[in-house]
Design an enzyme around this catalytic site. Structure first.
Site, mmCIF file in Angstrom:
data_model
loop_
_atom_site.group_PDB
_atom_site.id
_atom_site.type_symbol
_atom_site.label_atom_id
_atom_site.label_comp_id
_atom_site.label_asym_id
_atom_site.label_seq_id
_atom_site.Cartn_x
_atom_site.Cartn_y
_atom_site.Cartn_z
ATOM 1 N N ARG A 59 40.160 28.542 43.876
ATOM 2 C CA ARG A 59 40.203 29.011 45.262
ATOM 3 C C ARG A 59 38.900 28.753 46.009
ATOM 4 O O ARG A 59 38.855 28.835 47.235
ATOM 5 C CB ARG A 59 40.598 30.498 45.317
ATOM 6 C CG ARG A 59 42.075 30.722 45.048
ATOM 7 C CD ARG A 59 42.400 32.206 44.962
ATOM 8 N NE ARG A 59 41.757 32.832 43.846
ATOM 9 C CZ ARG A 59 42.279 32.928 42.621
ATOM 10 N NH1 ARG A 59 43.491 32.483 42.392
ATOM 11 N NH2 ARG A 59 41.617 33.504 41.642
ATOM 12 N N GLU A 96 36.451 40.016 31.052
ATOM 13 C CA GLU A 96 36.659 41.410 30.634
ATOM 14 C C GLU A 96 37.019 41.459 29.137
ATOM 15 O O GLU A 96 36.507 42.267 28.387
ATOM 16 C CB GLU A 96 37.776 42.019 31.479
ATOM 17 C CG GLU A 96 37.752 43.523 31.460
ATOM 18 C CD GLU A 96 38.819 44.108 32.358
ATOM 19 O OE1 GLU A 96 39.387 43.360 33.181
ATOM 20 O OE2 GLU A 96 39.080 45.312 32.203
#
Ligand code: 5GP
Length: 171
Positions: A59, A96
């Site tokens: 993006r 994460e």
């Protein structure tokens, strides 16, 4: 005057349960919103001379290319592993759960070139910091890390302390 917040929507539980994903596709689908967003991103850069805009897959490519064109700069893609065809510098970074790697062509940036790093979202900052490390490996000078939006509670700018960090929107 158009408000770009109106073109960013929250998607609950994407890509996994408990995450609220900021979706920029409504913004990409409206030419006035694109124009306004680009104007605001350029305001953040100000009068700085930029040699290359580095956009982070995927993006970061959309407005990264538009910024490069407006700034009379080149564009350099940073990509996920195995996508770039020439020799690459590689930078692992923490997710994460687990690790990922970003790559950039070894010859993409010359020593001393003035670099604008761009991505759509600054969240925990791991991705942007890996991008900064890739630019530094080539000897580029990072002028600014530039984002459409920053998710403040994730404190991504803590990982970018030595750089100028600019976001059009804060959530
Ligand atoms: P970070 O490494 O800062 O945690 O995550 C930033 C990267 O993940 C960026 O490349 C960004 O595109 C993507 N990302 C993380 N959260 C979101 C989100 O809510 N919306 C969008 N569009 N991208 C996100």
């Amino acid at each position: 005057m158009i408000s770009i917040e109106d073109y960013i929507r929250d998607i609950q539980d994407f890509p996994k349960m408990g995450v609220v994903f900021k979706d920029i596709t409504p913004l990409l689908a409206n030419h006035l919103a694109i124009e306004r967003c680009l104007e605001l991103l350029l305001e953040k850069v100000g009068d700085e001379k930029i040699d290359k805009v580095v956009g982070i897959e995927s993006r970061g490519f959309f407005f990264g290319m538009l910024l490069a064109q407006k700034l009379n700069a080149g564009f350099v893609p940073i990509r996920k592993p195995g996508k770039l065809p020439y020799e690459t510098h590689k930078e692992p970074y923490l997710l994460e759960y687990g690790m990922d790697v970003l790559e950039m062509h070894e010859d993409a940036i010359k020593k001393g070139e003035r670099i604008l790093i761009h991505d759509d979202v600054l969240a925990t900052g791991g991705t942007a910091r890996a991008a900064c490390n890739l630019v530094k490996k080539c000897g580029g000078e990072i002028v600014q890390c530039n984002f459409i939006m920053q998710i403040d509670f994730l404190c991504g700018n803590e990982k970018l302390k030595s750089y100028d960090v600019a976001s059009v929107l804060n959530y």
